[in-house]
Each structure stands twice: as structure tokens, then as C-alpha cells.
Design a protein around this motif. Structure first.
Motif, PDB file in Angstrom:
ATOM      1  N   CYS A  59      48.059  30.314  32.537  1.00  0.00           N
ATOM      2  CA  CYS A  59      47.530  31.541  32.224  1.00  0.00           C
ATOM      3  C   CYS A  59      47.152  32.463  33.553  1.00  0.00           C
ATOM      4  O   CYS A  59      47.265  33.682  33.591  1.00  0.00           O
ATOM      5  CB  CYS A  59      46.179  31.260  31.059  1.00  0.00           C
ATOM      6  N   GLU A  60      46.391  31.495  34.463  1.00  0.00           N
ATOM      7  CA  GLU A  60      45.894  32.385  35.726  1.00  0.00           C
ATOM      8  C   GLU A  60      47.268  32.918  36.438  1.00  0.00           C
ATOM      9  O   GLU A  60      46.968  34.033  36.920  1.00  0.00           O
ATOM     10  CB  GLU A  60      45.397  31.382  36.543  1.00  0.00           C
TER      11      GLU A  60
ATOM     12  N   GLY B  43      34.240  39.404  30.611  1.00  0.00           N
ATOM     13  CA  GLY B  43      34.028  40.075  31.955  1.00  0.00           C
ATOM     14  C   GLY B  43      34.062  39.165  33.117  1.00  0.00           C
ATOM     15  O   GLY B  43      34.626  39.663  34.330  1.00  0.00           O
ATOM     16  N   SER B  44      33.480  38.122  33.085  1.00  0.00           N
ATOM     17  CA  SER B  44      33.508  37.200  34.311  1.00  0.00           C
ATOM     18  C   SER B  44      34.742  36.665  34.598  1.00  0.00           C
ATOM     19  O   SER B  44      35.256  36.527  35.710  1.00  0.00           O
ATOM     20  CB  SER B  44      32.535  35.989  33.976  1.00  0.00           C
ATOM     21  N   ILE B  45      35.591  36.054  33.525  1.00  0.00           N
ATOM     22  CA  ILE B  45      36.658  35.485  33.775  1.00  0.00           C
ATOM     23  C   ILE B  45      37.717  36.321  34.445  1.00  0.00           C
ATOM     24  O   ILE B  45      38.618  36.089  35.237  1.00  0.00           O
ATOM     25  CB  ILE B  45      37.344  34.794  32.332  1.00  0.00           C
ATOM     26  N   SER B  46      37.569  37.835  33.998  1.00  0.00           N
ATOM     27  CA  SER B  46      38.697  38.536  34.588  1.00  0.00           C
ATOM     28  C   SER B  46      38.269  38.873  35.958  1.00  0.00           C
ATOM     29  O   SER B  46      39.170  39.918  36.495  1.00  0.00           O
ATOM     30  CB  SER B  46      38.515  39.991  33.655  1.00  0.00           C
TER      31      SER B  46
ATOM     32  N   ARG C 236      38.380  34.331  39.711  1.00  0.00           N
ATOM     33  CA  ARG C 236      37.539  33.401  38.822  1.00  0.00           C
ATOM     34  C   ARG C 236      38.339  32.496  38.078  1.00  0.00           C
ATOM     35  O   ARG C 236      37.626  31.273  37.924  1.00  0.00           O
ATOM     36  CB  ARG C 236      36.592  34.455  38.009  1.00  0.00           C
ATOM     37  N   MET C 237      39.295  32.865  37.621  1.00  0.00           N
ATOM     38  CA  MET C 237      40.280  31.869  37.037  1.00  0.00           C
ATOM     39  C   MET C 237      40.620  30.619  37.690  1.00  0.00           C
ATOM     40  O   MET C 237      40.460  29.411  37.265  1.00  0.00           O
ATOM     41  CB  MET C 237      41.334  32.565  36.270  1.00  0.00           C
ATOM     42  N   LYS C 238      41.183  31.096  38.812  1.00  0.00           N
ATOM     43  CA  LYS C 238      41.246  29.842  39.979  1.00  0.00           C
ATOM     44  C   LYS C 238      40.105  29.075  39.956  1.00  0.00           C
ATOM     45  O   LYS C 238      40.299  27.671  40.186  1.00  0.00           O
ATOM     46  CB  LYS C 238      41.830  30.576  41.234  1.00  0.00           C
ATOM     47  N   GLU C 239      39.051  29.597  40.293  1.00  0.00           N
ATOM     48  CA  GLU C 239      37.847  28.699  40.539  1.00  0.00           C
ATOM     49  C   GLU C 239      37.558  27.959  39.365  1.00  0.00           C
ATOM     50  O   GLU C 239      37.066  26.781  39.497  1.00  0.00           O
ATOM     51  CB  GLU C 239      36.738  29.566  41.012  1.00  0.00           C
ATOM     52  N   SER C 240      37.690  28.517  38.191  1.00  0.00           N
ATOM     53  CA  SER C 240      37.224  27.882  36.975  1.00  0.00           C
ATOM     54  C   SER C 240      38.127  26.682  36.755  1.00  0.00           C
ATOM     55  O   SER C 240      37.566  25.581  36.433  1.00  0.00           O
ATOM     56  CB  SER C 240      37.360  28.958  35.844  1.00  0.00           C
ATOM     57  N   ILE C 241      39.381  26.566  36.869  1.00  0.00           N
ATOM     58  CA  ILE C 241      40.478  25.648  36.975  1.00  0.00           C
ATOM     59  C   ILE C 241      39.943  24.571  37.824  1.00  0.00           C
ATOM     60  O   ILE C 241      39.836  23.396  37.570  1.00  0.00           O
ATOM     61  CB  ILE C 241      41.966  26.134  37.154  1.00  0.00           C
ATOM     62  N   LYS C 242      39.485  25.006  39.061  1.00  0.00           N
ATOM     63  CA  LYS C 242      39.029  23.667  40.150  1.00  0.00           C
ATOM     64  C   LYS C 242      37.955  23.046  39.532  1.00  0.00           C
ATOM     65  O   LYS C 242      37.705  21.930  39.716  1.00  0.00           O
ATOM     66  CB  LYS C 242      38.601  24.536  41.411  1.00  0.00           C
TER      67      LYS C 242
END
Length: 174
Positions: free
Chosen positions: A75-76, A121-124, A128-134
Motif C-alpha cells: 500500500c505504501e 491525517g497522520s498516516i498520510s 509516515r507509512m514507511k516508518e510505520s512499517i518499520k
């Protein structure tokens, strides 16, 4: 008219709108305090839930978390925030349900639903998506090692990072 009035009252109670007598309703702005309050509560509750689930998670559940994280990475790559958010919820649900505390799961589920606009808002935000995956990979690795303190800390950190980025964005927009 009555169902519409009731819907507006409910939205006002939940903080989504502000009703101005004889004027109408407006969407309530998201403040930095709202964001910090939400993510603080989310971090504490999810951290506790993760710590509780740490010894209970099965190998199959850990594999499911890894698979969901792989889907989030796809998705990212497509910048698909909506699907990423849905899968992110599923990722967290794995350990929330594994803890066995149904009331805690329902409380967190309701809280996250009420504040979905904060999370979107945060995920977009860029990166942020890449960091969240990590972060999710680190969380999954800590679950594999059954390191309860680390799991709790990483889950709290995941929420704190979401708050930090969104607050920066809100303050920047002001």
C-alpha cells in the motif's frame, strides 16, 4: 427532522461538529491538544494490551502480523492511505484480541473509530507509512522474542510517533 437532530447531537458529543444556534453546524477543527490526548490514551492502552498479549500470541498470529505488514508495504508503494489504514487496524487487532480482554479490545476499537480522521491525517504525512512499517516489523520481532517490556515500549512509541508528526503538521498549518 428528529433523526437528523439526534445525529447532529451525537456528532457534537463526539467532537466532530460544533453546533451554533440559529446558524448551523460546522466541522470541528483538529487541535494539537486533541491529537496528543488521543494518541496518549491509545499508546497507554495498546501498550498494555500488547504486553498482556506477548506470551499468548501464537506462531500463526505472528505470521499473520508479518503478512499484514507486507500488505501495508505494498500500500505504501501505491500511496494507498485508505487501505493502509484498514490493514494497520487489522495488524493491531491481532495482538489486541490475543490478549483476551474483550472489554479492552472494544474500548480501543471504539476509540480508534472515533478518531479515525486523526489517524488518516497522520498516516498520510510524507514518510509516515514507511516508518510505520518499520515500527511494525520491530513490534513483530519483539513479540517473537516474547520481550514484554520491549513490546509495550514499541507499541507506545508507534502511537507517540503518529502524534508527533500530526501535531507538527497542525502547528505548521497554523
Amino acid at each position: 427532522r428528529t433523526p437528523i437532530r439526534e445525529a447532529f447531537r451525537q456528532l457534537e458529543i463526539e467532537g466532530f461538529i460544533t453546533v451554533i444556534p440559529r446558524k448551523g453546524a460546522i466541522v470541528s477543527p483538529i487541535t494539537d491538544k486533541d491529537v496528543m490526548d488521543f494518541y496518549e490514551i491509545k499508546g497507554v492502552l495498546e501498550g498494555y494490551a500488547a504486553k498482556t498479549a506477548c506470551g499468548k500470541l501464537t506462531e500463526k498470529e505472528i505470521q499473520k502480523m508479518e503478512h499484514l505488514n507486507e500488505l501495508m508495504a505494498r500500500c505504501e508503494g501505491k500511496n494507498d492511505v485508505k487501505t493502509f489504514s484498514r490493514i494497520d487496524n487489522q495488524f493491531h487487532d491481532v495482538f489486541l484480541k490475543a490478549g483476551g480482554n474483550e472489554k479492552l479490545w472494544k474500548l480501543l476499537h471504539t476509540l480508534v473509530q472515533q478518531f479515525e480522521r486523526f489517524r488518516m491525517g497522520s498516516i498520510s504525512l510524507p514518510g509516515r507509512m514507511k516508518e510505520s512499517i518499520k515500527q511494525h516489523k520491530d513490534i513483530t520481532d519483539a513479540f517473537k522474542r516474547k520481550d514484554t517490556d520491549l513490546v509495550e515500549r514499541l507499541v507506545k512509541l508507534n502511537a507517540e510517533k503518529g502524534a508527533e508528526l500530526l501535531v507538527k503538521e497542525i502547528l505548521r498549518e497554523r
